[in-house]
Design an enzyme around this catalytic site. Structure first.
Site, PDB file in Angstrom:
ATOM      1  CG  HIS A  51      44.844  -8.324 -32.794  1.00 15.30           C
ATOM      2  ND1 HIS A  51      45.527  -8.334 -33.984  1.00 15.30           N
ATOM      3  CD2 HIS A  51      45.694  -7.827 -31.868  1.00 15.30           C
ATOM      4  CE1 HIS A  51      46.746  -7.866 -33.771  1.00 15.30           C
ATOM      5  NE2 HIS A  51      46.872  -7.547 -32.506  1.00 15.30           N
ATOM      6  CG  ASP A 100      46.906  -5.565 -23.982  1.00 22.79           C
ATOM      7  OD1 ASP A 100      47.947  -5.892 -23.392  1.00 22.79           O
ATOM      8  OD2 ASP A 100      46.870  -4.748 -24.899  1.00 22.79           O
TER       9      ASP A 100
HETATM   10  N1  CMC Z   1      34.173  -5.098 -28.377  1.00 26.67           N
HETATM   11  C1  CMC Z   1      33.031  -5.040 -29.081  1.00 26.67           C
HETATM   12  N2  CMC Z   1      32.971  -4.978 -30.417  1.00 26.67           N
HETATM   13  C2  CMC Z   1      34.134  -4.933 -31.075  1.00 26.67           C
HETATM   14  C3  CMC Z   1      35.387  -4.985 -30.412  1.00 26.67           C
HETATM   15  C4  CMC Z   1      35.372  -5.075 -29.024  1.00 26.67           C
HETATM   16  N3  CMC Z   1      36.513  -5.132 -28.323  1.00 26.67           N
HETATM   17  N4  CMC Z   1      36.389  -4.936 -31.318  1.00 26.67           N
HETATM   18  C5  CMC Z   1      35.794  -4.855 -32.508  1.00 26.67           C
HETATM   19  N5  CMC Z   1      34.432  -4.858 -32.370  1.00 26.67           N
HETATM   20  C6  CMC Z   1      33.421  -4.866 -33.430  1.00 26.67           C
HETATM   21  C7  CMC Z   1      33.250  -3.485 -34.018  1.00 26.67           C
HETATM   22  O1  CMC Z   1      32.232  -2.776 -33.374  1.00 26.67           O
HETATM   23  C8  CMC Z   1      32.892  -3.843 -35.437  1.00 26.67           C
HETATM   24  O2  CMC Z   1      31.567  -4.282 -35.466  1.00 26.67           O
HETATM   25  P1  CMC Z   1      30.594  -3.918 -36.718  1.00 26.67           P
HETATM   26  O3  CMC Z   1      31.194  -4.655 -37.879  1.00 26.67           O
HETATM   27  O4  CMC Z   1      29.259  -4.384 -36.316  1.00 26.67           O
HETATM   28  O5  CMC Z   1      30.691  -2.432 -36.875  1.00 26.67           O
HETATM   29  C9  CMC Z   1      33.752  -5.067 -35.745  1.00 26.67           C
HETATM   30  O6  CMC Z   1      33.944  -5.690 -34.469  1.00 26.67           O
HETATM   31  C10 CMC Z   1      35.108  -4.738 -36.362  1.00 26.67           C
HETATM   32  O7  CMC Z   1      35.762  -3.790 -35.505  1.00 26.67           O
HETATM   33  P2  CMC Z   1      36.858  -2.738 -35.972  1.00 26.67           P
HETATM   34  O8  CMC Z   1      36.905  -1.626 -35.005  1.00 26.67           O
HETATM   35  O9  CMC Z   1      36.653  -2.427 -37.421  1.00 26.67           O
HETATM   36  O10 CMC Z   1      38.173  -3.606 -35.861  1.00 26.67           O
HETATM   37  P3  CMC Z   1      39.646  -3.042 -35.927  1.00 26.67           P
HETATM   38  O11 CMC Z   1      40.471  -4.093 -36.545  1.00 26.67           O
HETATM   39  O12 CMC Z   1      39.682  -1.691 -36.555  1.00 26.67           O
HETATM   40  O13 CMC Z   1      40.051  -2.825 -34.387  1.00 26.67           O
HETATM   41  C11 CMC Z   1      40.877  -3.212 -32.221  1.00 26.67           C
HETATM   42  C12 CMC Z   1      40.908  -3.651 -33.688  1.00 26.67           C
HETATM   43  C13 CMC Z   1      41.939  -4.003 -31.452  1.00 26.67           C
HETATM   44  C14 CMC Z   1      41.220  -1.716 -32.126  1.00 26.67           C
HETATM   45  C15 CMC Z   1      39.464  -3.487 -31.651  1.00 26.67           C
HETATM   46  O14 CMC Z   1      39.152  -4.852 -31.737  1.00 26.67           O
HETATM   47  C16 CMC Z   1      39.310  -2.979 -30.220  1.00 26.67           C
HETATM   48  O15 CMC Z   1      38.995  -1.795 -30.005  1.00 26.67           O
HETATM   49  N6  CMC Z   1      39.516  -3.885 -29.198  1.00 26.67           N
HETATM   50  C17 CMC Z   1      39.496  -3.462 -27.818  1.00 26.67           C
HETATM   51  C18 CMC Z   1      40.813  -2.820 -27.454  1.00 26.67           C
HETATM   52  C19 CMC Z   1      41.922  -3.855 -27.287  1.00 26.67           C
HETATM   53  O16 CMC Z   1      41.745  -4.866 -26.625  1.00 26.67           O
HETATM   54  N7  CMC Z   1      43.094  -3.551 -27.866  1.00 26.67           N
HETATM   55  C20 CMC Z   1      44.280  -4.401 -27.704  1.00 26.67           C
HETATM   56  C21 CMC Z   1      44.748  -4.979 -28.999  1.00 26.67           C
HETATM   57  S1  CMC Z   1      45.940  -6.302 -28.715  1.00 26.67           S
HETATM   58  C22 CMC Z   1      47.302  -5.543 -28.032  1.00 26.67           C
HETATM   59  C23 CMC Z   1      48.015  -4.693 -29.009  1.00 26.67           C
HETATM   60  O17 CMC Z   1      48.611  -5.229 -29.958  1.00 26.67           O
HETATM   61  O18 CMC Z   1      47.999  -3.469 -28.828  1.00 26.67           O
END
Ligand code: CMC
Length: 389
Positions: free
Chosen positions: A267, A324
């Site tokens: 998140h 989720d």
């Molecule tokens: N699985 C594997 N690796 C992950 C994940 C994941 N679900 N989420 C983040 N990472 C890794 C990402 O690869 C990165 O690693 P590195 O630093 O080595 O490159 C690091 O963690 C930071 O990730 P980010 O993409 O920069 O993080 P963000 O804050 O931009 O993204 C997110 C947040 C929610 C989009 C992401 O965690 C994600 O895609 N999660 C899966 C989808 C999900 O469950 N979404 C629901 C969010 S809660 C409900 C809502 O409010 O909508």
């Protein structure tokens, strides 16, 4: 570029001042108007929380009674909206239908375009909160080829929604109180979540002086995506693909190799266990008991969570389960088709979107949202006639 800040994904940009929702991502705290979600899910109900989120304070008994009356008397939609929904393909995604029909509401209530009219603001908020379950249920029934069920206003807000989803015969659908409570809790947990993708979309579209129906349609569109509300669908599809606990190590390796994401984990703000996930996890067993179903996917989900929480890849990046991760298991147990999961989230988030829109309209610093960019393309290039390219 002078003093311009480059902040892709707005990780470090406060776009507004807001008094609706407080989140402490490090500690895993979520409060609606200052009241912790743990207290709200235990003592309140979704309609009262909607009032709280929108008005900023808990209602007195009189205010509550009027609020429930107003919402209950706006649950029906115009018959033309029903026909509008009939026009979708039989396999239309319910979230696409919801997004289109919420946008269409703006044409049924053109008076809402006068965003300075206090009464219109209020009645539009009421209409959105009241009609969202009706639209969501119609979209769900359409996708199953079932006739629509009209609202039963003698039931509670959540009980009526369950009736519109599942009623098959007269005289009435009697919701199981355990299922009704679990769904009401999910709605409360989703009621608002500050400046997430969909709320930001509501504010950006609203800032061009758009009515709440048009602005909230933008929110529904934002929620549709798998990185946001669509994650509950993606989690179920992921669990179905993993299928058995034996396949978890290979799956986790694939995530660590960067081939895919562990959906329902991570998140932008929570760097700790999402407090919403903790609460909803507590209702999973009760819902399964109420439906009399066993869920093989639940065993996979429990084992997958355990292994991920023990794995440095996830702990180093502070990736914990979000709401989720568990909501899909509950929806599945309730018998809701996967494609309809995100419409549940949309119902819960409607008071939040409406409150964010309202707050924007009352903001003295209100200006049209207009981010800047850092231009990286060519300059001053000459037009080349077609035959010379
Ligand atoms: N699985 C594997 N690796 C992950 C994940 C994941 N679900 N989420 C983040 N990472 C890794 C990402 O690869 C990165 O690693 P590195 O630093 O080595 O490159 C690091 O963690 C930071 O990730 P980010 O993409 O920069 O993080 P963000 O804050 O931009 O993204 C997110 C947040 C929610 C989009 C992401 O965690 C994600 O895609 N999660 C899966 C989808 C999900 O469950 N979404 C629901 C969010 S809660 C409900 C809502 O409010 O909508």
């Amino acid at each position: 570029f002078g003093l311009m800040t480059y902040d892709p994904g707005f990780t470090n940009t406060a776009s507004c001042r807001s008094a609706v929702t407080y989140i402490d991502g490090e500690k895993g705290i979520l409060e609606h108007r200052g009241i912790p979600i743990e207290q709200l899910t235990e003592h309140s109900n979704f309609l009262e929380v909607s009032y709280l989120v929108l008005h900023g304070h808990l209602p007195t008994q009189k205010e509550y009674d009027e609020w429930v009356y107003d919402i209950t008397h706006h649950t029906y939609v115009h018959e033309m909206i029903k026909r509008f929904m009939d026009g979708f393909r039989h396999d239309a995604n319910p979230m696409g239908m919801l997004l289109a029909s919420v946008g269409a509401l703006s044409t049924f209530y053109p008076e809402a375009r006068d965003t300075s009219d206090e009464f219109q603001r209020y009645v539009s908020a009421v209409r959105l909160i009241a009609k969202m379950p009706t639209l969501a249920a119609f979209a769900y029934r359409h996708s199953l080829g079932l006739p629509y069920v009209y609202p039963d206003n003698d039931l509670t807000y959540t009980g009526n929604f369950l009736s519109m989803l599942f009623k098959m015969a007269e005289p009435r659908y009697e919701p199981d109180p355990r299922i009704e409570k679990a769904l009401d809790v999910l709605f409360i947990l989703h009621a608002d979540h500050e400046q997430n993708c969909s709320a930001a979309a509501v504010r950006v579209v609203g800032s061009a002086i758009n009515d709440p129906f048009t602005s909230v349609a933008a929110g529904v569109a934002g929620l549709y995506g798998p990185s946001h509300g669509g994650a509950n669908v993606a989690v179920l599809k992921m669990l179905e693909r993993i299928k058995s606990a034996d396949n978890i190590p290979d799956f986790l390796q694939s995530v660590k190799d960067g081939n895919e994401r562990l959906m329902g984990f991570g998140h932008r703000v929570y760097k700790n266990y999402d407090p919403r996930a903790r609460i909803i996890r507590g209702h999973v067993d009760e819902v399964l008991e109420a439906t009399g179903k066993s869920s093989p996917l639940l065993d996979v989900a429990i084992e997958l969570e355990k292994r991920a929480l023990d794995d440095e890849y996830f702990t180093d990046r502070k990736l914990y389960p979000n709401v989720d991760y568990w909501s899909g298991i509950i929806y599945e147990a309730m018998g809701i088709p996967t494609d309809a999961f995100t419409v549940m989230f949309a119902i819960g988030r409607t008071p939040g979107w409406t409150a964010q829109w309202m707050e924007l309209m009352n903001d003295e610093e209100f200006r049209i949202a207009r981010p800047r960019q850092i231009y990286t393309g060519p300059r001053q290039t000459d037009y080349v006639p077609m035959g010379e390219r």
